[in-house]
Write an enzyme that holds these catalytic residues in place. Sequence first.
Site, PDB file in Angstrom:
ATOM      1  N   ALA A   1       0.942  -1.190  -0.066  1.00  0.00           N
ATOM      2  CA  ALA A   1      -0.066   0.026   0.004  1.00  0.00           C
ATOM      3  C   ALA A   1       0.892   1.119   0.082  1.00  0.00           C
ATOM      4  O   ALA A   1       0.640   2.020  -0.719  1.00  0.00           O
ATOM      5  CB  ALA A   1      -0.677  -0.059   1.377  1.00  0.00           C
TER       6      ALA A   1
ATOM      7  N   GLU B   1      10.891  -2.960  -2.322  1.00  0.00           N
ATOM      8  CA  GLU B   1      11.098  -4.482  -1.514  1.00  0.00           C
ATOM      9  C   GLU B   1       9.994  -4.586  -0.831  1.00  0.00           C
ATOM     10  O   GLU B   1       9.797  -4.148   0.467  1.00  0.00           O
ATOM     11  CB  GLU B   1      12.423  -4.206  -0.764  1.00  0.00           C
ATOM     12  CG  GLU B   1      13.723  -4.088  -1.533  1.00  0.00           C
ATOM     13  CD  GLU B   1      14.148  -5.563  -2.187  1.00  0.00           C
ATOM     14  OE1 GLU B   1      13.817  -6.731  -1.972  1.00  0.00           O
ATOM     15  OE2 GLU B   1      15.127  -5.255  -3.217  1.00  0.00           O
TER      16      GLU B   1
ATOM     17  N   CYS C   1       9.965 -10.785   5.995  1.00  0.00           N
ATOM     18  CA  CYS C   1       9.405 -10.431   4.726  1.00  0.00           C
ATOM     19  C   CYS C   1       9.395 -11.956   3.903  1.00  0.00           C
ATOM     20  O   CYS C   1       8.447 -12.164   3.285  1.00  0.00           O
ATOM     21  CB  CYS C   1       9.971  -9.446   3.879  1.00  0.00           C
ATOM     22  SG  CYS C   1      11.768  -9.659   3.670  1.00  0.00           S
TER      23      CYS C   1
HETATM   24  P1  NAD Z   1       6.567   0.212   8.239  1.00  0.00           P
HETATM   25  O1  NAD Z   1       5.136   0.308   8.789  1.00  0.00           O
HETATM   26  O2  NAD Z   1       7.837   0.309   9.087  1.00  0.00           O
HETATM   27  O3  NAD Z   1       6.748   0.893   7.034  1.00  0.00           O
HETATM   28  C1  NAD Z   1       8.021   1.027   6.120  1.00  0.00           C
HETATM   29  C2  NAD Z   1       8.015   2.540   5.896  1.00  0.00           C
HETATM   30  O4  NAD Z   1       7.136   3.050   5.234  1.00  0.00           O
HETATM   31  C3  NAD Z   1       8.377   3.228   7.219  1.00  0.00           C
HETATM   32  O5  NAD Z   1       9.694   4.018   7.159  1.00  0.00           O
HETATM   33  C4  NAD Z   1       7.278   4.337   7.308  1.00  0.00           C
HETATM   34  O6  NAD Z   1       7.495   5.249   7.919  1.00  0.00           O
HETATM   35  C5  NAD Z   1       6.960   4.546   6.049  1.00  0.00           C
HETATM   36  N1  NAD Z   1       5.556   4.683   5.700  1.00  0.00           N
HETATM   37  C6  NAD Z   1       4.472   4.187   6.289  1.00  0.00           C
HETATM   38  N2  NAD Z   1       3.187   4.788   5.863  1.00  0.00           N
HETATM   39  C7  NAD Z   1       3.711   5.688   4.979  1.00  0.00           C
HETATM   40  C8  NAD Z   1       2.862   6.472   4.156  1.00  0.00           C
HETATM   41  N3  NAD Z   1       1.385   6.643   4.156  1.00  0.00           N
HETATM   42  N4  NAD Z   1       3.456   7.603   3.391  1.00  0.00           N
HETATM   43  C9  NAD Z   1       4.869   7.464   3.185  1.00  0.00           C
HETATM   44  N5  NAD Z   1       5.596   6.394   4.169  1.00  0.00           N
HETATM   45  C10 NAD Z   1       4.922   5.576   4.918  1.00  0.00           C
HETATM   46  O7  NAD Z   1       6.819  -1.260   7.831  1.00  0.00           O
HETATM   47  P2  NAD Z   1       5.729  -2.207   7.073  1.00  0.00           P
HETATM   48  O8  NAD Z   1       5.265  -1.751   5.684  1.00  0.00           O
HETATM   49  O9  NAD Z   1       4.785  -2.498   8.015  1.00  0.00           O
HETATM   50  O10 NAD Z   1       6.637  -3.684   7.105  1.00  0.00           O
HETATM   51  C11 NAD Z   1       5.865  -4.910   6.966  1.00  0.00           C
HETATM   52  C12 NAD Z   1       5.919  -5.089   5.328  1.00  0.00           C
HETATM   53  O11 NAD Z   1       7.284  -5.070   4.667  1.00  0.00           O
HETATM   54  C13 NAD Z   1       5.534  -6.690   5.009  1.00  0.00           C
HETATM   55  O12 NAD Z   1       4.672  -6.866   4.090  1.00  0.00           O
HETATM   56  C14 NAD Z   1       6.879  -7.218   4.797  1.00  0.00           C
HETATM   57  O13 NAD Z   1       6.693  -8.273   4.040  1.00  0.00           O
HETATM   58  C15 NAD Z   1       7.356  -6.040   3.903  1.00  0.00           C
HETATM   59  N6  NAD Z   1       8.875  -6.337   4.118  1.00  0.00           N
HETATM   60  C16 NAD Z   1       9.561  -6.613   2.795  1.00  0.00           C
HETATM   61  C17 NAD Z   1      11.178  -6.754   2.855  1.00  0.00           C
HETATM   62  C18 NAD Z   1      11.825  -7.118   1.896  1.00  0.00           C
HETATM   63  O14 NAD Z   1      12.966  -6.946   1.853  1.00  0.00           O
HETATM   64  N7  NAD Z   1      11.157  -7.326   0.600  1.00  0.00           N
HETATM   65  C19 NAD Z   1      11.646  -6.521   4.219  1.00  0.00           C
HETATM   66  C20 NAD Z   1      10.824  -6.397   5.297  1.00  0.00           C
HETATM   67  C21 NAD Z   1       9.663  -6.104   5.382  1.00  0.00           C
END
Ligand code: NAD
Length: 436
Positions: free
Chosen positions: A193, A212, A246
């Site tokens: 999202a 990612e 992830c």
């Molecule tokens: P999170 O909530 O920490 O968000 C990630 C980043 O996005 C943060 O720095 C946050 O400040 C920013 N963010 C959040 N909302 C935002 C918005 N509306 N506008 C701009 N920036 C915004 O982490 P998360 O998304 O809950 O992480 C979990 C997800 O990440 C899972 O789907 C997981 O599979 C995926 N993930 C992928 C990898 C990969 O390497 N492919 C690694 C770790 C996690």
Amino acid sequence: MAPTDPGTVVAHLRATFDTGRTKPLDWRLGQLQALRTLLTEQQDVFLAALHADLGKGPAEAYRTEIGFTLNELDHTVAHLAEWLRPKPAGLPDAFLPAEARVVRDPLGVVLVIAPWNYPLQLALAPLVGALAAGNTVVLKPSELAPATSAAIAELLPRYLDPQAVAVVEGAVPETTALLEQRFDHIFYTGNGAVGRIVMAAAARYLTPVTLELGGKSPVVVEPGVDLAATAQRLVRGKFLNAGQTCVAPDYVLAVGDSATELEAQLAAAVEATYGADPAADPEYGRIVNERHFDRLTALLDSGRVVTGGGHDRATRYLAPTVLADVSPEAPVMREEIFGPILPIIAVPDLDAAIAFINGREKPLALYAFTDSEQTKQRLTIETSSGALAFGLPVSHLAVPELPFGGVGESGMGRYHGEYSIDTFSHAKAILDKPVS
Ligand code: NAD
């Protein structure tokens, strides 16, 4: 650089980049060595922060966050000169005499947005690539891992070139303000999202993005394979960081009659790994916050509990849990679990397993436990995923010569090792023909 408004931060970093000082190999290697010193000297600060944020035990935190980043860093330092050498390209005869080559140009100012689940590794591993490729960097750690975010913000400017690396802490408002700036690349790790928000913001300046992301990574288990070894490796991969990984195995497709025996072996493997009371094991992590804890406990009704299910909201503890007899329509199958719950779905044969996988979004990883080379071939050819690993979940991301990234809903772009240099550089074509 003292924190200030995002426009000033980016302008400052762009001015640094424009001086050309981040381009020489020596500067890049110097920054990587400084990062190594930081991780070594401040190891205890980071381990304490990771424990505060996610209850990570010191052994797991060292291995998956600090040790992982040091490996990535050392691999990059060892190979960087070779990776940056211009690559000769062949020429059609009609062009001769002439030479052609490809050089890797740094992009400029890179924005790295990191998530909370491996809040150090997923901030610093992209930073390694961005600096190695000769860029300046704005790093935005996750506000959901506040202790690690604060440690990064305090320590990075003390070790790295503060004119070339800036840490901007904050949540949605701060990230939104950052995304209004012009960058030369945006590297985002997190959910799809927000990935869409990042990509939409990047479109304004035609800024390339690496996303990612995550998704449900399936595991295919075939009958006849050593189910005790399978269960042991699944438990280690799944319950690492309390399932908040992830590339964690999301669910198991147990082929043929493997489900019943696998259930018993998984229960035994959980006990062998975490003891009778995983809450007492200092290496077993906690759920990041109450919102995720409530989301996860609501999924426990999705099947028959084989092992686990215990939970405590006050400490955000959720036991390593295996669910059997899970319907493909159950709530636990409708979203990425991202927690310590492993559902098992029985499927009659490999065809059904492949159809199940291909009927859903392309996963970040696909795992299979099988002794059959034919099954490995079929999965390689007939399915699409960010990575495909046989016999061992999660660990592919620690192989620096393998690209790490998703496909479709699990992301776009890739990094680690030389792939990071590709991501954070422009491959510039050079044709050189003598004038006379
Ligand atoms: P999170 O909530 O920490 O968000 C990630 C980043 O996005 C943060 O720095 C946050 O400040 C920013 N963010 C959040 N909302 C935002 C918005 N509306 N506008 C701009 N920036 C915004 O982490 P998360 O998304 O809950 O992480 C979990 C997800 O990440 C899972 O789907 C997981 O599979 C995926 N993930 C992928 C990898 C990969 O390497 N492919 C690694 C770790 C996690």
